[in-house]
Design a protein around this motif. Structure first.
Motif, PDB file in Angstrom:
ATOM      1  N   THR A   3       0.790  -1.224   0.280  1.00  0.00           N
ATOM      2  CA  THR A   3       0.076   0.060   0.154  1.00  0.00           C
ATOM      3  C   THR A   3       0.969   1.375  -0.060  1.00  0.00           C
ATOM      4  O   THR A   3       1.878   1.442   0.729  1.00  0.00           O
ATOM      5  CB  THR A   3      -0.973   0.199   1.295  1.00  0.00           C
ATOM      6  OG1 THR A   3      -1.794  -1.061   1.361  1.00  0.00           O
ATOM      7  CG2 THR A   3      -1.730   1.068   1.286  1.00  0.00           C
ATOM      8  N   GLY A   4       0.279   2.091  -0.937  1.00  0.00           N
ATOM      9  CA  GLY A   4       1.298   3.363  -0.958  1.00  0.00           C
ATOM     10  C   GLY A   4       2.325   3.343  -1.923  1.00  0.00           C
ATOM     11  O   GLY A   4       2.905   4.393  -2.226  1.00  0.00           O
ATOM     12  N   PRO A  33      -1.124  10.807   0.657  1.00  0.00           N
ATOM     13  CA  PRO A  33      -0.242   9.834  -0.123  1.00  0.00           C
ATOM     14  C   PRO A  33      -0.886   9.229  -1.211  1.00  0.00           C
ATOM     15  O   PRO A  33      -1.825  10.065  -1.867  1.00  0.00           O
ATOM     16  CB  PRO A  33      -0.832   8.541   0.953  1.00  0.00           C
ATOM     17  CG  PRO A  33      -1.878   8.796   1.527  1.00  0.00           C
ATOM     18  CD  PRO A  33      -2.096  10.379   1.734  1.00  0.00           C
ATOM     19  N   PHE A  35      -2.639   6.777  -2.045  1.00  0.00           N
ATOM     20  CA  PHE A  35      -4.079   6.638  -1.995  1.00  0.00           C
ATOM     21  C   PHE A  35      -4.535   7.158  -0.940  1.00  0.00           C
ATOM     22  O   PHE A  35      -3.897   6.831   0.232  1.00  0.00           O
ATOM     23  CB  PHE A  35      -4.167   4.987  -2.157  1.00  0.00           C
ATOM     24  CG  PHE A  35      -5.656   4.586  -1.634  1.00  0.00           C
ATOM     25  CD1 PHE A  35      -6.799   5.017  -2.442  1.00  0.00           C
ATOM     26  CD2 PHE A  35      -5.836   4.047  -0.353  1.00  0.00           C
ATOM     27  CE1 PHE A  35      -7.988   4.872  -1.854  1.00  0.00           C
ATOM     28  CE2 PHE A  35      -7.246   3.754   0.106  1.00  0.00           C
ATOM     29  CZ  PHE A  35      -8.227   4.151  -0.783  1.00  0.00           C
ATOM     30  N   ALA A  36      -5.500   7.854  -0.795  1.00  0.00           N
ATOM     31  CA  ALA A  36      -6.224   8.391   0.375  1.00  0.00           C
ATOM     32  C   ALA A  36      -7.793   8.299   0.406  1.00  0.00           C
ATOM     33  O   ALA A  36      -8.268   8.570  -0.604  1.00  0.00           O
ATOM     34  CB  ALA A  36      -5.793  10.106   0.464  1.00  0.00           C
ATOM     35  N   ALA A 326      -3.475   2.958  -7.960  1.00  0.00           N
ATOM     36  CA  ALA A 326      -2.694   4.154  -7.275  1.00  0.00           C
ATOM     37  C   ALA A 326      -1.103   4.037  -7.377  1.00  0.00           C
ATOM     38  O   ALA A 326      -0.397   4.664  -6.966  1.00  0.00           O
ATOM     39  CB  ALA A 326      -2.921   3.994  -5.606  1.00  0.00           C
ATOM     40  N   GLN A 330      -2.485   9.222  -8.466  1.00  0.00           N
ATOM     41  CA  GLN A 330      -2.850   9.295  -7.130  1.00  0.00           C
ATOM     42  C   GLN A 330      -4.295   9.237  -7.150  1.00  0.00           C
ATOM     43  O   GLN A 330      -5.058   9.656  -7.881  1.00  0.00           O
ATOM     44  CB  GLN A 330      -2.498  11.040  -6.571  1.00  0.00           C
ATOM     45  CG  GLN A 330      -2.654  11.038  -5.161  1.00  0.00           C
ATOM     46  CD  GLN A 330      -2.094  12.358  -4.834  1.00  0.00           C
ATOM     47  OE1 GLN A 330      -1.814  13.260  -5.641  1.00  0.00           O
ATOM     48  NE2 GLN A 330      -1.834  12.422  -3.614  1.00  0.00           N
ATOM     49  N   ILE A 346      -5.401  -1.365   3.673  1.00  0.00           N
ATOM     50  CA  ILE A 346      -5.347   0.008   3.856  1.00  0.00           C
ATOM     51  C   ILE A 346      -4.756   0.347   5.172  1.00  0.00           C
ATOM     52  O   ILE A 346      -5.658   0.126   6.305  1.00  0.00           O
ATOM     53  CB  ILE A 346      -6.843   0.688   3.736  1.00  0.00           C
ATOM     54  CG1 ILE A 346      -7.704   0.093   2.379  1.00  0.00           C
ATOM     55  CG2 ILE A 346      -6.916   2.218   4.041  1.00  0.00           C
ATOM     56  CD1 ILE A 346      -8.831   0.745   2.274  1.00  0.00           C
ATOM     57  N   SER A 350      -3.422   5.847   5.274  1.00  0.00           N
ATOM     58  CA  SER A 350      -4.172   6.373   3.998  1.00  0.00           C
ATOM     59  C   SER A 350      -5.389   6.870   4.321  1.00  0.00           C
ATOM     60  O   SER A 350      -6.332   7.028   3.257  1.00  0.00           O
ATOM     61  CB  SER A 350      -4.259   5.038   3.105  1.00  0.00           C
ATOM     62  OG  SER A 350      -3.030   4.620   2.431  1.00  0.00           O
TER      63      SER A 350
END
Length: 409
Positions: A3-4, A33, A35-36, A326, A330, A346, A350
């Motif tokens: 993630t991220g 980030p 992904f938010a 992502a 973004q 997640i 995030s």
């Protein structure tokens, strides 16, 4: 993929967003980030944060007057409070990976004495890039304070100056990136309608040019459409594929779907498909539209409640699509779905918690109590949301330096 993670080692397109007096948001200073997820109850102001980013795009792509009029005028945009604020401000800290550059873009908009609106102050600064050069300008009250590039001296007080200097190579990459952000509140009725062929490079907010974007993706990059179909089949079992289909001077989308007892899949036009199926296709196409090699990139995709009209079992597949996208785009979503938060991918970093207190929206990373509960495995993010225990960090005395902080020496 962790993630991220991102294909851009320098970070996501928008590294930080600061707002003051925009709709219900008195002040916020939010790191973003790759992904938010903006998480909070209905009416807390999640959509207002996403709309602020869309405002920047609309004001540059069209005009400041258009962006304000589309939202009911400046009186509906600037925050209503006992203090009667007359201006609203925005600052975006950006990363342009193709140029290897970083920068900021900030402006303050207020009411003009003769009616309408005026740009009280605007600043843009970019540094880094292939030659390490710096380019910037600073405009205040219709006058150019200073600039490094040969920029036009004529300034229109009711327009953002970045639009005027977008033809200069120093500022064009930032202008292109901001005007190619995509924001989505997909409308199944608009997707069902026969659509006019559209050469636009970005999927429309309601999905009204979905057939054209799907056709462009199929022509530009051979792997994208099969990947979209894979995810759609996971979200909507039985759907085997989708194709843009011309109908006279118009076009629509044709779905291939398994039917009980039939040897081959049947074909159905978009007009015959459910709301959930059309929304799911629109979201997946929005996420992967950046995969085209011929078009200008879509650096950020914002989606309102992607889980809407989906069965909980389909949300996990949609979350997988979001995380894959992502890696190159973004992604910012709004959500109040515990099932989406409990996808298992997640992290707390995030999640941006959103709440409303005394008529003001507060946005920030989840507070220490929630982070501790997540670290110790006492609760999942979805459980905390169900218990109404996802709260943002309180900013305390927040100093928002819109025009000075972060500039290179």
């Amino acid at each position: 993929m962790a993630t991220g993670d991102t294909d851009n080692p320098g970070g996501p397109f928008l590294a930080n967003v600061a707002l003051r007096n925009y709709k219900s948001i008195a002040a916020c200073n939010v790191p973003l980030p790759a992904f938010a997820a903006l998480v909070g109850p209905n009416g807390s102001g999640k959509s207002n944060f996403l709309d602020a980013l869309r405002f920047v795009r609309d004001a540059l792509r069209n005009s400041l007057e258009y962006a304000l009029r589309d939202r009911g005028g400046i009186g509906e945009v600037r925050r209503r409070s006992s203090g009667h604020p007359t201006h609203f401000s925005m600052r975006l800290d950006v990363h342009l990976p193709a140029e290897g550059a970083r920068g900021l873009y900030a402006f303050t908009v207020g009411s003009a004495e003769s009616g309408g609106s005026t740009v009280a102050e605007e600043r843009c600064a970019l540094w880094g890039g292939p030659r390490g050069q710096t380019a910037h300008y600073h405009v205040r009250d219709g006058a150019l304070v200073k600039a490094t590039a040969k920029v036009p001296a004529a300034i229109e007080k009711d327009r953002l100056y970045l639009g005027l200097v977008s033809g200069l190579p120093e500022f064009r990459p930032l202008y292109d990136a901001l005007t190619h952000m995509g924001f989505y509140n997909l409308n199944p009725a608009a997707i069902r309608e026969l659509q006019s062929p559209d050469p636009a490079q970005v999927l429309a907010r309601d999905g009204r040019n979905l057939a054209s974007i799907l056709r462009q993706l199929e022509a530009d990059n051979g792997w994208v459409k099969p990947r979209i179909e894979e995810y759609l089949a996971q979200v909507v079992p039985g759907v085997e594929g989708v194709d843009p289909k011309p109908i006279g001077p118009k076009e629509t989308i044709e779905f291939r779907q398994k039917v009980c007892g039939a040897k081959h899949p049947w074909r159905f036009l978009a007009a015959n498909m459910s709301d959930g199926t059309l929304r799911a296709l629109g979201i997946i196409v929005a996420l992967f539209q950046n995969a085209s090699q011929r078009r200008k990139p879509v650096p950020l995709v914002g989606v309102e409640e992607p889980e809407a009209a989906l069965h909980p079992a389909a949300i996990s597949a949609l979350a997988d699509a979001i995380f894959e996208a992502a890696a190159s785009t973004q992604v910012v979503i709004t959500s109040h779905s515990p099932d989406l938060l409990d996808n298992g991918r997640i992290p707390a970093g995030s999640i941006l918690a959103v709440t409303m207190e005394e008529g003001c929206t507060i946005i920030g990373p989840v507070d220490e109590a929630a982070r501790e509960a997540l670290r110790k495995g006492l609760y999942t993010p979805g459980e905390l949301l169900r218990l109404q225990q996802i709260e943002p960090e309180r900013p305390g005395q927040m100093r928002l330096a819109f025009f000075e902080d972060g500039l290179p020496e």
